[in-house]
Motif scaffolding. Sequence first.
Motif, PDB file in Angstrom:
ATOM      1  N   THR A  33       0.826  -1.203   0.000  1.00  0.00           N
ATOM      2  CA  THR A  33       0.000   0.000   0.000  1.00  0.00           C
ATOM      3  C   THR A  33       0.861   1.255   0.000  1.00  0.00           C
ATOM      4  N   ASP A  34       1.939   1.243   0.816  1.00  0.00           N
ATOM      5  CA  ASP A  34       2.841   2.399   0.862  1.00  0.00           C
ATOM      6  C   ASP A  34       3.474   2.639  -0.489  1.00  0.00           C
ATOM      7  N   ARG A  35       3.898   1.561  -1.154  1.00  0.00           N
ATOM      8  CA  ARG A  35       4.534   1.716  -2.454  1.00  0.00           C
ATOM      9  C   ARG A  35       3.545   2.228  -3.483  1.00  0.00           C
ATOM     10  N   GLN A  36       2.286   1.758  -3.391  1.00  0.00           N
ATOM     11  CA  GLN A  36       1.266   2.230  -4.324  1.00  0.00           C
ATOM     12  C   GLN A  36       1.007   3.711  -4.135  1.00  0.00           C
ATOM     13  N   GLN A  37       0.929   4.154  -2.871  1.00  0.00           N
ATOM     14  CA  GLN A  37       0.698   5.570  -2.617  1.00  0.00           C
ATOM     15  C   GLN A  37       1.868   6.414  -3.067  1.00  0.00           C
ATOM     16  N   MET A  38       3.104   5.900  -2.831  1.00  0.00           N
ATOM     17  CA  MET A  38       4.281   6.650  -3.194  1.00  0.00           C
ATOM     18  C   MET A  38       4.405   6.800  -4.697  1.00  0.00           C
ATOM     19  N   SER A  39       3.940   5.807  -5.463  1.00  0.00           N
ATOM     20  CA  SER A  39       4.075   5.852  -6.918  1.00  0.00           C
ATOM     21  C   SER A  39       3.032   6.755  -7.575  1.00  0.00           C
ATOM     22  N   ARG A  40       2.042   7.219  -6.796  1.00  0.00           N
ATOM     23  CA  ARG A  40       0.999   8.101  -7.334  1.00  0.00           C
ATOM     24  C   ARG A  40       1.539   9.521  -7.386  1.00  0.00           C
ATOM     25  N   ASP A  41       2.096   9.915  -8.527  1.00  0.00           N
ATOM     26  CA  ASP A  41       2.760  11.219  -8.576  1.00  0.00           C
ATOM     27  C   ASP A  41       1.749  12.358  -8.587  1.00  0.00           C
ATOM     28  N   PHE A  42       2.274  13.565  -8.366  1.00  0.00           N
ATOM     29  CA  PHE A  42       1.415  14.729  -8.170  1.00  0.00           C
ATOM     30  C   PHE A  42       0.645  15.109  -9.429  1.00  0.00           C
ATOM     31  N   TYR A  43       1.210  14.838 -10.583  1.00  0.00           N
ATOM     32  CA  TYR A  43       0.486  15.129 -11.828  1.00  0.00           C
ATOM     33  C   TYR A  43      -0.740  14.232 -11.949  1.00  0.00           C
ATOM     34  N   SER A  44      -0.580  12.959 -11.559  1.00  0.00           N
ATOM     35  CA  SER A  44      -1.713  12.037 -11.594  1.00  0.00           C
ATOM     36  C   SER A  44      -2.773  12.426 -10.566  1.00  0.00           C
ATOM     37  N   LEU A  79      -3.632  15.362  -9.632  1.00  0.00           N
ATOM     38  CA  LEU A  79      -4.441  16.460 -10.161  1.00  0.00           C
ATOM     39  C   LEU A  79      -5.037  16.151 -11.529  1.00  0.00           C
ATOM     40  N   GLY A  80      -4.589  15.047 -12.152  1.00  0.00           N
ATOM     41  CA  GLY A  80      -5.133  14.671 -13.459  1.00  0.00           C
ATOM     42  C   GLY A  80      -4.666  15.578 -14.586  1.00  0.00           C
ATOM     43  N   VAL A  81      -3.404  16.029 -14.518  1.00  0.00           N
ATOM     44  CA  VAL A  81      -2.852  16.891 -15.568  1.00  0.00           C
ATOM     45  C   VAL A  81      -1.596  16.250 -16.144  1.00  0.00           C
ATOM     46  N   LYS A  82      -1.197  16.709 -17.328  1.00  0.00           N
ATOM     47  CA  LYS A  82       0.028  16.228 -17.942  1.00  0.00           C
ATOM     48  C   LYS A  82       1.242  16.868 -17.292  1.00  0.00           C
ATOM     49  N   ARG A  83       2.406  16.256 -17.470  1.00  0.00           N
ATOM     50  CA  ARG A  83       3.622  16.763 -16.830  1.00  0.00           C
ATOM     51  C   ARG A  83       3.976  18.163 -17.321  1.00  0.00           C
TER      52      ARG A  83
END
Length: 334
Positions: free
Chosen positions: A6-17, A19-23
């Motif tokens: 679960t920790d790894r899944q949360q950590m891999s969720r980057d900030f662009y994802s 907010l749902g925007v492109k890099r």
Amino acid sequence: MAAQRTDRQQMSRDFYSVLGVKRGADEAEIKKAYRKLARKYHPDVNPGDKSAEERFKEIQRAYGVLTDTEQREIYDQVGHDNYERGVRGGGPAGGEMDYEDIFRGGGPGGRTYTYTSGGGGNMQDVFEQMFRQGFGTDRSWSGSPFGGQHREQYSRRGRDMQSELSISFSDAYLGKKVRLRDAEGKELEVTIPGGIEDGGKVKLHGKGEQGVNGGPPGDLHVNVRIQPHPYFERRGDNIYLDVPVTFEEAALGAKVEVPTMTGKVQMTIPAGSQGGSELRLRGKGFPHLRGTGRGDQIVRIEIEVPKDIGMRGRDLLREFSNLTQQNPRLGRWN
């Protein structure tokens, strides 16, 4: 093991994802996405919903980093996982930091940090020195530099937000309470004071973007635009009005009815009034925004000449002209 996944899944969720925007999204796109999500997951909209509250915090965290030029540059350089572990520079984006490079001189600003493994130095001291010198006093490093649970902590004041509001000429004169939404989509009641000028601002303290990690919120600045009036004109706190009068009224004097912002009043036109002359109605202008009292209403006289007066009228005017023998241009240019 499940908790680690679960920790790894949360950590891999980057900030662009988050907010749902492109890099490559610009600040306007990021703000638009943030406001939409903030309205959806705000705790006031989802009372008692812990998952919505956590999602809202995640959205705020992502927005705080991606709208901070310095932090976004670091984030893009080191990647999401390293950024969340507290790594802030040196390695390739998305990769692991080579700590030996830091000690050889790869730290922020090219500084060299020395570490001795046998009692002559302390790894914690090195990292405290690195973050204190390289990243400013508003950030601090706590705990061991190793392990995913330790990260850089910092606070930042929320950004000031801008909003524009259009009101009528009458609302600017009388003042008005209006409703609008803040950065999180929460409805606010704003008092527009009577006497505000076009382009004037109303400042709402603490109603801007939320601060990061306990930092104070920013302010909301409401820019007020005033719609023009069909016949009143504003200059400072005075109101101007053009009032047409007949030739006879201007020559002989008269009482005429003129509008004001608070209703119609009777006004005396002095005998012999000239076109373009100004009369004053005291205290009929805008309220002074600072201090007490009001401006005045300035009435400008416009003499209207009839287009068709008939044969009898022409004869009378010729008789009048012969009687007065007036030449208004005499002596004006020579």
